[in-house]
Design a protein around this motif. Structure first.
Motif, PDB file in Angstrom:
ATOM      1  N   LEU A 148     -35.375 -16.945 -41.857  1.00 35.56           N
ATOM      2  CA  LEU A 148     -34.146 -16.377 -42.405  1.00 35.56           C
ATOM      3  C   LEU A 148     -33.972 -14.907 -42.045  1.00 35.56           C
ATOM      4  O   LEU A 148     -32.882 -14.355 -42.224  1.00 35.56           O
ATOM      5  N   ASN A 149     -35.020 -14.278 -41.544  1.00 40.37           N
ATOM      6  CA  ASN A 149     -34.925 -12.859 -41.181  1.00 40.37           C
ATOM      7  C   ASN A 149     -34.442 -12.639 -39.755  1.00 40.37           C
ATOM      8  O   ASN A 149     -34.426 -11.503 -39.279  1.00 40.37           O
ATOM      9  N   TYR A 150     -34.035 -13.715 -39.083  1.00 38.07           N
ATOM     10  CA  TYR A 150     -33.661 -13.583 -37.683  1.00 38.07           C
ATOM     11  C   TYR A 150     -32.193 -13.912 -37.428  1.00 38.07           C
ATOM     12  O   TYR A 150     -31.793 -14.129 -36.285  1.00 38.07           O
ATOM     13  N   GLY A 151     -31.397 -13.936 -38.472  1.00 42.78           N
ATOM     14  CA  GLY A 151     -29.969 -14.147 -38.290  1.00 42.78           C
ATOM     15  C   GLY A 151     -29.292 -12.914 -37.701  1.00 42.78           C
ATOM     16  O   GLY A 151     -29.832 -11.804 -37.739  1.00 42.78           O
ATOM     17  N   GLN A 152     -28.107 -13.092 -37.160  1.00 42.24           N
ATOM     18  CA  GLN A 152     -27.379 -12.017 -36.499  1.00 42.24           C
ATOM     19  C   GLN A 152     -26.002 -11.839 -37.132  1.00 42.24           C
ATOM     20  O   GLN A 152     -25.447 -12.755 -37.714  1.00 42.24           O
ATOM     21  N   GLY A 153     -25.470 -10.642 -36.989  1.00 37.39           N
ATOM     22  CA  GLY A 153     -24.104 -10.376 -37.426  1.00 37.39           C
ATOM     23  C   GLY A 153     -24.051  -9.692 -38.783  1.00 37.39           C
ATOM     24  O   GLY A 153     -24.935  -9.855 -39.628  1.00 37.39           O
ATOM     25  N   ASP A 154     -22.989  -8.928 -38.987  1.00 36.25           N
ATOM     26  CA  ASP A 154     -22.816  -8.166 -40.230  1.00 36.25           C
ATOM     27  C   ASP A 154     -22.707  -9.085 -41.439  1.00 36.25           C
ATOM     28  O   ASP A 154     -23.235  -8.775 -42.513  1.00 36.25           O
ATOM     29  N   THR A 155     -22.012 -10.207 -41.266  1.00 35.87           N
ATOM     30  CA  THR A 155     -21.835 -11.120 -42.390  1.00 35.87           C
ATOM     31  C   THR A 155     -23.174 -11.695 -42.832  1.00 35.87           C
ATOM     32  O   THR A 155     -23.456 -11.797 -44.033  1.00 35.87           O
ATOM     33  N   TYR A 156     -23.999 -12.040 -41.854  1.00 30.96           N
ATOM     34  CA  TYR A 156     -25.313 -12.595 -42.187  1.00 30.96           C
ATOM     35  C   TYR A 156     -26.173 -11.553 -42.893  1.00 30.96           C
ATOM     36  O   TYR A 156     -26.830 -11.846 -43.888  1.00 30.96           O
ATOM     37  N   VAL A 157     -26.162 -10.335 -42.378  1.00 29.12           N
ATOM     38  CA  VAL A 157     -26.956  -9.268 -42.989  1.00 29.12           C
ATOM     39  C   VAL A 157     -26.497  -9.017 -44.425  1.00 29.12           C
ATOM     40  O   VAL A 157     -27.313  -8.851 -45.333  1.00 29.12           O
ATOM     41  N   ALA A 158     -25.178  -9.009 -44.626  1.00 24.86           N
ATOM     42  CA  ALA A 158     -24.653  -8.799 -45.977  1.00 24.86           C
ATOM     43  C   ALA A 158     -25.048  -9.946 -46.897  1.00 24.86           C
ATOM     44  O   ALA A 158     -25.412  -9.735 -48.059  1.00 24.86           O
ATOM     45  N   SER A 159     -25.015 -11.168 -46.372  1.00 21.57           N
ATOM     46  CA  SER A 159     -25.400 -12.333 -47.175  1.00 21.57           C
ATOM     47  C   SER A 159     -26.870 -12.268 -47.566  1.00 21.57           C
ATOM     48  O   SER A 159     -27.237 -12.573 -48.702  1.00 21.57           O
ATOM     49  N   ARG A 160     -27.718 -11.852 -46.625  1.00 21.22           N
ATOM     50  CA  ARG A 160     -29.136 -11.721 -46.925  1.00 21.22           C
ATOM     51  C   ARG A 160     -29.369 -10.659 -47.990  1.00 21.22           C
ATOM     52  O   ARG A 160     -30.240 -10.796 -48.855  1.00 21.22           O
ATOM     53  N   ALA A 161     -28.594  -9.582 -47.942  1.00 15.44           N
ATOM     54  CA  ALA A 161     -28.731  -8.532 -48.945  1.00 15.44           C
ATOM     55  C   ALA A 161     -28.359  -9.056 -50.327  1.00 15.44           C
ATOM     56  O   ALA A 161     -29.041  -8.785 -51.325  1.00 15.44           O
ATOM     57  N   VAL A 162     -27.276  -9.835 -50.392  1.00 14.29           N
ATOM     58  CA  VAL A 162     -26.848 -10.409 -51.671  1.00 14.29           C
ATOM     59  C   VAL A 162     -27.913 -11.361 -52.211  1.00 14.29           C
ATOM     60  O   VAL A 162     -28.258 -11.340 -53.403  1.00 14.29           O
ATOM     61  N   VAL A 163     -28.456 -12.193 -51.320  1.00 12.30           N
ATOM     62  CA  VAL A 163     -29.514 -13.128 -51.730  1.00 12.30           C
ATOM     63  C   VAL A 163     -30.732 -12.364 -52.227  1.00 12.30           C
ATOM     64  O   VAL A 163     -31.356 -12.728 -53.235  1.00 12.30           O
ATOM     65  N   THR A 210     -29.972 -10.839 -55.658  1.00 12.89           N
ATOM     66  CA  THR A 210     -29.914 -11.931 -56.642  1.00 12.89           C
ATOM     67  C   THR A 210     -31.310 -12.431 -56.979  1.00 12.89           C
ATOM     68  O   THR A 210     -31.621 -12.712 -58.141  1.00 12.89           O
ATOM     69  N   GLY A 211     -32.163 -12.520 -55.956  1.00 13.21           N
ATOM     70  CA  GLY A 211     -33.525 -12.970 -56.183  1.00 13.21           C
ATOM     71  C   GLY A 211     -34.290 -12.047 -57.102  1.00 13.21           C
ATOM     72  O   GLY A 211     -35.020 -12.496 -58.002  1.00 13.21           O
ATOM     73  N   VAL A 212     -34.135 -10.750 -56.907  1.00 17.05           N
ATOM     74  CA  VAL A 212     -34.824  -9.772 -57.752  1.00 17.05           C
ATOM     75  C   VAL A 212     -34.336  -9.869 -59.193  1.00 17.05           C
ATOM     76  O   VAL A 212     -35.130  -9.895 -60.140  1.00 17.05           O
ATOM     77  N   VAL A 213     -33.020  -9.943 -59.377  1.00 16.30           N
ATOM     78  CA  VAL A 213     -32.464 -10.012 -60.737  1.00 16.30           C
ATOM     79  C   VAL A 213     -32.850 -11.318 -61.411  1.00 16.30           C
ATOM     80  O   VAL A 213     -33.213 -11.337 -62.595  1.00 16.30           O
TER      81      VAL A 213
END
Length: 252
Positions: free
Chosen positions: A170-185, A188-191
């Motif tokens: 999951l750390n090898y996706g590309q693109g701004d949308t993917y990076v933003a989605s990973r940040a949200v995930v 969310t995981g921490v919370v």
């Protein structure tokens, strides 16, 4: 990344040679960095009180138990490829088959892991990481470390976390949308984790010496994880269990 991993592994080997030979109590671990660690423990507690605890309380207030369970299932399912790699590296064909089966079933029938039909049909869930893999391979833990913003670890487990991140697809996706989605995930995981651990953290803070209680708990739980739960003695059985805490009394 690979260079950092090699350097960290070399540092781990050197630390093992330099570690004091003084005996450590069963269920505890060497803590030569205690002064630094206590400071970081206080820093993490302050961050938790200012950010994570309010976020977890807010998350709990706007969701119900089924929603939180679905989020937790989804996040857990995302981590199964890393668990699979480590079960293979540890030479555990049965758990590897279980993990692959869980991931395929929960990702498809379970709608990307939101539901957990694998548990419903009795497929065991395993939790393996590269820190455990290194331990199985005979690598010593090195000193106890409290990492700012992350919490308790050891040098071995810190290296393990880096390797797990390296192999996580999951750390090898590309693109701004993917990076933003990973940040949200990630957020969310921490919370989600902080909300689920709230009873355990309250129990920890009620201990006479929370810093020592956390260190002993971490040592005990990591040892039990390395031995697949086969812990010969449990001298700290009254401490909160952060790996398998009973959340059955959670409000709806």
């Amino acid at each position: 990344m690979r260079g950092h991993v090699i350097a960290a592994t070399a540092a781990l080997a050197l630390s093992a040679c330099a570690t004091s030979s003084e005996p450590v109590a069963t269920g505890d671990m060497a803590d030569p960095l205690e002064g630094f660690n206590r400071t970081m423990f206080d820093v993490n507690n302050a961050l938790d009180a200012a950010i994570l605890k309010p976020a977890a309380d807010g998350y709990r207030a706007v969701t119900n138990k089924p929603v939180r369970g679905g989020v937790s299932n989804f996040l857990s399912n995302l981590g199964q490829p890393v668990v699979l790699v480590n079960t293979v590296l540890q030479g555990k064909p049965g758990p590897a088959f279980d993990t692959a089966s869980r991931f395929m079933l929960n990702t498809t029938v379970g709608v990307l892991g939101v539901f957990d039909p694998a548990t419903g049909i009795g497929v065991p869930k395993h939790s393996e990481d590269f820190g455990q893999t290194l331990a199985v391979w005979g690598v010593p833990s090195g000193p106890y470390i409290v990492i700012p913003g992350l919490g308790p670890s050891t040098l071995r487990d810190s290296v393990g976390s880096g390797v797990d991140g390296f192999v996580d697809p999951l750390n090898y996706g590309q693109g701004d949308t993917y990076v933003a989605s990973r940040a949200v995930v990630g957020v969310t995981g921490v919370v989600s984790l902080r909300e689920r651990l709230d009873p355990a953290i309250e129990a920890l803070n009620a201990q006479p010496e929370p810093y020592v209680a956390l260190r002993r708990n971490y040592a005990q739980q990591r040892e039990a994880a390395i031995r697949d739960g086969k812990f010969e003695d449990d001298p700290f059985k009254d401490l909160p269990d952060f790996d398998d805490y009973d959340f059955g009394d959670e409000d709806e």
